[in-house]
Design an enzyme around this catalytic site. Structure first.
Site, PDB file in Angstrom:
ATOM      1  N   TYR A  80      44.798  41.897  32.572  1.00 14.55           N
ATOM      2  CA  TYR A  80      45.168  41.613  33.187  1.00 14.55           C
ATOM      3  C   TYR A  80      46.280  42.631  33.436  1.00 14.55           C
ATOM      4  CZ  TYR A  80      46.584  39.771  37.922  1.00 14.55           C
ATOM      5  OH  TYR A  80      46.909  39.592  39.111  1.00 14.55           O
ATOM      6  N   LYS A 140      46.036  46.106  36.282  1.00 11.53           N
ATOM      7  CA  LYS A 140      46.715  46.697  37.136  1.00 11.53           C
ATOM      8  C   LYS A 140      47.687  47.627  37.359  1.00 11.53           C
ATOM      9  CE  LYS A 140      45.640  42.504  39.637  1.00 11.53           C
ATOM     10  NZ  LYS A 140      45.001  42.637  40.843  1.00 11.53           N
TER      11      LYS A 140
HETATM   12  N1  LIG Z   1      47.403  34.059  43.377  1.00 14.83           N
HETATM   13  C1  LIG Z   1      48.298  34.961  42.198  1.00 14.83           C
HETATM   14  O1  LIG Z   1      49.343  34.522  42.119  1.00 14.83           O
HETATM   15  C2  LIG Z   1      48.150  36.847  42.385  1.00 14.83           C
HETATM   16  C3  LIG Z   1      49.059  37.091  42.355  1.00 14.83           C
HETATM   17  C4  LIG Z   1      49.501  38.551  42.373  1.00 14.83           C
HETATM   18  C5  LIG Z   1      48.351  39.329  42.202  1.00 14.83           C
HETATM   19  N2  LIG Z   1      47.191  38.900  42.973  1.00 14.83           N
HETATM   20  C6  LIG Z   1      45.634  39.472  42.987  1.00 14.83           C
HETATM   21  O2  LIG Z   1      45.407  39.214  44.246  1.00 14.83           O
HETATM   22  C7  LIG Z   1      44.057  38.779  44.279  1.00 14.83           C
HETATM   23  C8  LIG Z   1      43.469  37.950  45.045  1.00 14.83           C
HETATM   24  O3  LIG Z   1      43.348  36.846  44.130  1.00 14.83           O
HETATM   25  P1  LIG Z   1      43.176  35.246  44.610  1.00 14.83           P
HETATM   26  O4  LIG Z   1      44.921  34.987  44.577  1.00 14.83           O
HETATM   27  O5  LIG Z   1      43.191  34.837  46.436  1.00 14.83           O
HETATM   28  O6  LIG Z   1      42.634  34.926  44.256  1.00 14.83           O
HETATM   29  P2  LIG Z   1      41.103  33.465  44.307  1.00 14.83           P
HETATM   30  O7  LIG Z   1      40.833  32.918  43.477  1.00 14.83           O
HETATM   31  O8  LIG Z   1      41.176  32.951  45.145  1.00 14.83           O
HETATM   32  O9  LIG Z   1      40.286  34.553  45.258  1.00 14.83           O
HETATM   33  C9  LIG Z   1      39.665  36.286  44.812  1.00 14.83           C
HETATM   34  C10 LIG Z   1      38.396  36.133  45.005  1.00 14.83           C
HETATM   35  O10 LIG Z   1      37.843  37.427  44.731  1.00 14.83           O
HETATM   36  C11 LIG Z   1      36.067  37.245  44.310  1.00 14.83           C
HETATM   37  N3  LIG Z   1      35.618  37.552  43.357  1.00 14.83           N
HETATM   38  C12 LIG Z   1      36.059  37.495  41.850  1.00 14.83           C
HETATM   39  N4  LIG Z   1      35.090  38.182  41.074  1.00 14.83           N
HETATM   40  C13 LIG Z   1      34.757  39.083  42.039  1.00 14.83           C
HETATM   41  C14 LIG Z   1      33.874  40.523  42.176  1.00 14.83           C
HETATM   42  N5  LIG Z   1      33.508  40.433  40.931  1.00 14.83           N
HETATM   43  N6  LIG Z   1      33.093  41.227  43.111  1.00 14.83           N
HETATM   44  C15 LIG Z   1      33.022  40.367  44.021  1.00 14.83           C
HETATM   45  N7  LIG Z   1      34.382  39.333  44.383  1.00 14.83           N
HETATM   46  C16 LIG Z   1      34.635  38.759  43.019  1.00 14.83           C
HETATM   47  C17 LIG Z   1      36.736  34.849  44.390  1.00 14.83           C
HETATM   48  O11 LIG Z   1      35.054  35.329  44.681  1.00 14.83           O
HETATM   49  C18 LIG Z   1      37.423  35.297  44.997  1.00 14.83           C
HETATM   50  O12 LIG Z   1      36.307  34.742  46.693  1.00 14.83           O
HETATM   51  C19 LIG Z   1      43.047  39.369  43.172  1.00 14.83           C
HETATM   52  O13 LIG Z   1      43.212  40.690  42.272  1.00 14.83           O
HETATM   53  C20 LIG Z   1      44.424  39.274  41.712  1.00 14.83           C
HETATM   54  O14 LIG Z   1      44.735  40.053  41.080  1.00 14.83           O
HETATM   55  C21 LIG Z   1      46.918  37.338  43.097  1.00 14.83           C
END
Ligand SMILES: NC(=O)c1ccc[n+]([C@@H]2O[C@H](COP(=O)([O-])OP(=O)(O)OC[C@H]3O[C@@H](n4cnc5c(N)ncnc54)[C@H](O)[C@@H]3O)[C@@H](O)[C@H]2O)c1
Length: 254
Positions: A158, A162
């Site tokens: 990860y 990133k």
């Molecule tokens: N939630 C956190 O604390 C956090 C913090 C920093 C960064 N992020 C980043 O934010 C972004 C969104 O994450 P989130 O927290 O909203 O998560 P989430 O799991 O709620 O949503 C992620 C979405 O991505 C979709 N997805 C997963 N694999 C996929 C693929 N191969 N093709 C298409 N879609 C796919 C999933 O079906 C889901 O709907 C991610 O890139 C994550 O790394 C999240």
């Protein structure tokens, strides 16, 4: 709501949940026509219905961001349905149970890189090649993470992916942003209340111990990140290009 994206066409990946859902809803409420891209067909359909029921414009494109044919179809969906493509939000991403290098197997490494870095690269490539033909260029917003700036907010895969996404953001900004009217910026969220935590099924012992050094993360609502995505996608941020903006409630400042 102020129609900040009136007439713009946006693709949001990972649109079926969490931040992608919040970003899609906010963009549609601000007048954008949104291509909702996600691997999860059922939840994607529900988001599309929510947006269109509220009077917004959205269309679903079931997309595995790790599959290049799906990415091409996603971009074609935007241009075929709405005629152009102004905004790409590379948001879809997965976590990796905080596994450090010595315990990371090839299968997980390749999966995380495919979804979190190679997919966003191919989506950006396809989008840029559409935007280059447009008089108004376009905007790319990459949803990275504070894991793209520091060492232990995710596992090794990860963190590497990133950091790569941050690098791609800067490269696009320095080339197409300076010469072709295609800006790129990244968001680096800290902790956000989404479904991603439920995918941390077997947190690695060493990775968790290292994460504990960072203290408790304040938790954002997805809408708080959507506010920043809206700003970066809109003309309000027209002079911001190549920035990585942390939205972590001050987690990394201490
Ligand atoms: N939630 C956190 O604390 C956090 C913090 C920093 C960064 N992020 C980043 O934010 C972004 C969104 O994450 P989130 O927290 O909203 O998560 P989430 O799991 O709620 O949503 C992620 C979405 O991505 C979709 N997805 C997963 N694999 C996929 C693929 N191969 N093709 C298409 N879609 C796919 C999933 O079906 C889901 O709907 C991610 O890139 C994550 O790394 C999240």
């Amino acid at each position: 709501m102020t129609d900040q994206l009136k007439g713009k066409v946006a693709i949001v990946t990972g649109a079926a949940s969490g931040m992608g859902k919040a970003i899609s809803e906010r963009f549609a409420a601000e007048g954008a026509k949104v291509v909702l891209a996600d691997i999860n067909k059922d939840t994607l359909a529900a988001v599309e219905k929510e947006i269109t029921d509220a009077g917004g414009q959205a269309v679903s494109a079931v997309t595995n961001i790790a599959n290049e044919a799906d990415i091409d179809a996603m971009v074609k969906c935007a241009t075929d349905t709405f005629g152009h493509l102004d905004i790409l939000v590379n948001n879809a991403g997965i976590m990796d149970n905080f596994i450090p290098v010595g315990e990371l197997d090839d299968k997980l490494y390749e999966k995380v890189m495919a979804v979190n870095l190679t997919g966003p690269f191919k989506a950006a490539r396809a989008a840029i090649n559409v935007m280059l033909k447009q008089e108004n260029g376009g905007v790319i917003v990459n949803n990275a993470s504070v894991g793209g700036l520091f060492g232990v907010r995710g596992g090794a895969a990860y963190t590497m992916a990133k950091h790569g996404l941050v690098g791609m953001t800067k490269n696009i900004a320095a080339t197409y942003g300076r010469f072709n009217n295609i800006r790129a910026n990244a968001i680096a969220p800290g902790g956000v209340k989404t479904n991603i935590q439920s995918t941390i099924t077997a947190p690695n012992e060493l990775g968790t111990k290292a994460l504990a050094l960072t203290g408790d993360a304040p938790l954002a609502e997805p809408s708080q990140i959507a506010n920043l995505a809206l700003f970066l996608a809109s003309d309000e941020s027209s002079f911001i290009n190549g920035d990585i903006i942390a939205a972590d409630g001050g987690w990394t400042v201490v």
